[in-house]
Design a protein around this motif. Structure first.
Motif, PDB file in Angstrom:
ATOM      1  N   ASN A   1       0.771  -1.653   0.414  1.00  0.00           N
ATOM      2  CA  ASN A   1       0.188   0.042   0.303  1.00  0.00           C
ATOM      3  C   ASN A   1       1.046   1.359   0.273  1.00  0.00           C
ATOM      4  N   SER A   2       0.711   2.250  -0.834  1.00  0.00           N
ATOM      5  CA  SER A   2       1.550   3.747  -0.861  1.00  0.00           C
ATOM      6  C   SER A   2       1.319   4.432   0.679  1.00  0.00           C
ATOM      7  N   ASN A   3       0.772   3.710   1.242  1.00  0.00           N
ATOM      8  CA  ASN A   3       0.215   4.927   2.145  1.00  0.00           C
ATOM      9  C   ASN A   3       1.495   4.300   3.596  1.00  0.00           C
TER      10      ASN A   3
END
Length: 419
Positions: free
Chosen positions: A46-48
């Motif tokens: 997840n890019s977060n």
């Protein structure tokens, strides 16, 4: 730590889920590396979770994900959510799915692929129980019965799909219970935008940001219906009266039909919606089990209409949570509070305004007097940043009246929430 079975360590790593955290934790010792390779069940990209993902080129990110996945065996949950990635190449995505599909039970995939790949064909006829797709296209669904024999939850967000393929896809999931349709790009075969869905097992449906002429849903098991930010000319539910929860939020619909069998309704939550009270009441009037009624920011089709509290108290004897927020008028105030039947079981009362006027404090007082067992009162209001002298005076008068009122109801806990 040395005494922990490798299977338990695998469960610990699976709880971490985030790929970066799992890889770092697996370097602790040889036993943890073994757990990562052979007993890891859940993995998430997840890019977060890690800002560095945003700095990597797409090809480097594909290589990183490939290397990480291919060092595991027996993955049951795979999540790839990259908001900052424009698109992945089809080849590595197919490789990830082919490598994991025999054990995969949950797949969350939110990245475009070029060229578009048939994720349904790759993951069909396997053990998949949860599938959440976003930013993809689905086409050419084959009318093959039980293509997803184990799927219980399906979520489509920003997906391009035809009305026919959506119907066929739902029919290919004989055990589906939860369906989410968000901001779909729907292709239809004729000039009328129509969707007709049928599922005997479906229990929960959430529909958001969809514009259609006609939406027909047939389900004998549906318990939760939630429509949000939709524009519909007609919505029709065909079922056997199993609906327990009805939520409508900021929806434009000309004709709403949930059937006559509403005896099992327990929660009705309607906000930012135009209603005709007699027609709406008739739709839910048989819901003798209703425990929560929320009409928030509603607009009445006829300006002389209001919520008839007498009717509510008589027809919904089990109601324990009542939330009301709509514009008040002088005549409407008297009509809405006429009668004397108490709201005997209401313990939570939420009241609000969008534009405060002199009738609001009277309305609050009248409603509290009808709730002999009230325990909690919540007041929600909108206060403009630039207030005229009249608005300040109204707010001051309301505050004074509430203080006087609460002296009579000292056992009631009051909370204020102003926007």
């Amino acid at each position: 730590m040395e005494s922990l079975p490798v299977e338990v360590i695998g469960n610990i790593l699976s709880c971490l889920s985030a790929a970066r955290d799992v890889v770092i934790a697996s370097t602790t010792c040889r036993k943890w590396r073994e757990a990562w390779r052979n007993h890891l069940h859940s993995l998430s990209f997840n890019s977060n979770d890690w800002p560095v993902y945003r700095d990597l080129t797409t090809s480097r990110l594909e290589i990183l994900i490939t290397q990480t996945i291919f060092q595991t065996t027996g993955l049951q949950c795979l999540s790839i959510v990259m908001d900052d990635v424009d698109e992945f190449s089809a080849a590595p995505v197919i490789a990830w799915l082919m490598y994991t599909r025999e054990t995969l039970r949950q797949l969350y995939y939110n990245v475009r692929t070029t060229p578009n790949i048939n994720i349904l064909e790759t993951c069909g006829r396997q053990k998949l129980e949860i599938l959440a797709l976003a930013r993809n296209s689905i086409m050419g669904v084959e009318p093959t019965y039980q293509k997803f024999p184990c799927l219980k939850s399906l979520s489509l967000n920003n997906v391009s799909i035809s009305a026919l393929d959506l119907s066929l896809l739902l029919a290919a999931c004989p055990k589906i219970e939860v369906l989410g349709l968000m901001n779909l790009d729907i292709a239809v075969s004729d000039s009328q935008m129509t969707i007709e869905l049928s599922s005997p097992s479906l229990k929960n449906i959430y529909v958001e940001e969809i514009s259609l002429d006609k939406f027909v849903l047939e389900s004998d098991s549906l318990e939760i219906l939630h429509l949000k930010d939709c524009s519909l000319e007609l919505f029709e539910l065909i079922g056997k009266g199993t609906l327990r929860v009805l939520k409508i939020d900021d929806v434009s619909v000309i004709h709403l039909d949930i059937g006559d069998n509403t005896e099992n309704l327990e929660i009705v939550d309607v906000s930012n919606f135009t209603i005709m009270w007699p027609k709406f009441y008739h739709m839910i009037s048989r819901a003798s089990k209703l425990s929560k009624l929320r009409l928030w920011g509603v607009v009445f089709d006829d300006e002389d209409e209001v919520v008839d509290i007498e009717t509510v108290s008589v027809c919904f004897p089990h109601l324990n949570h009542l939330s009301l927020c709509y514009d008040l008028r002088d005549g409407g105030l008297n009509y809405g509070l006429h009668g004397s039947s108490p709201l005997q079981n209401v313990v939570v009362l939420e009241l609000g305004w969008t534009v405060i006027n002199e009738f609001f404090s009277q309305w609050v007082s009248g409603l509290i007097s009808r709730c002999p067992n009230i325990k909690n009162l919540f007041i929600h209001g909108v206060v403009s940043e630039v207030k005229t002298h009249e608005e300040c005076q109204l707010l001051s008068n309301f505050t004074s009246s509430i203080v006087r009122l609460m002296r009579r109801y000292s056992h009631v806990e009051v909370e204020f929430d102003y926007d």
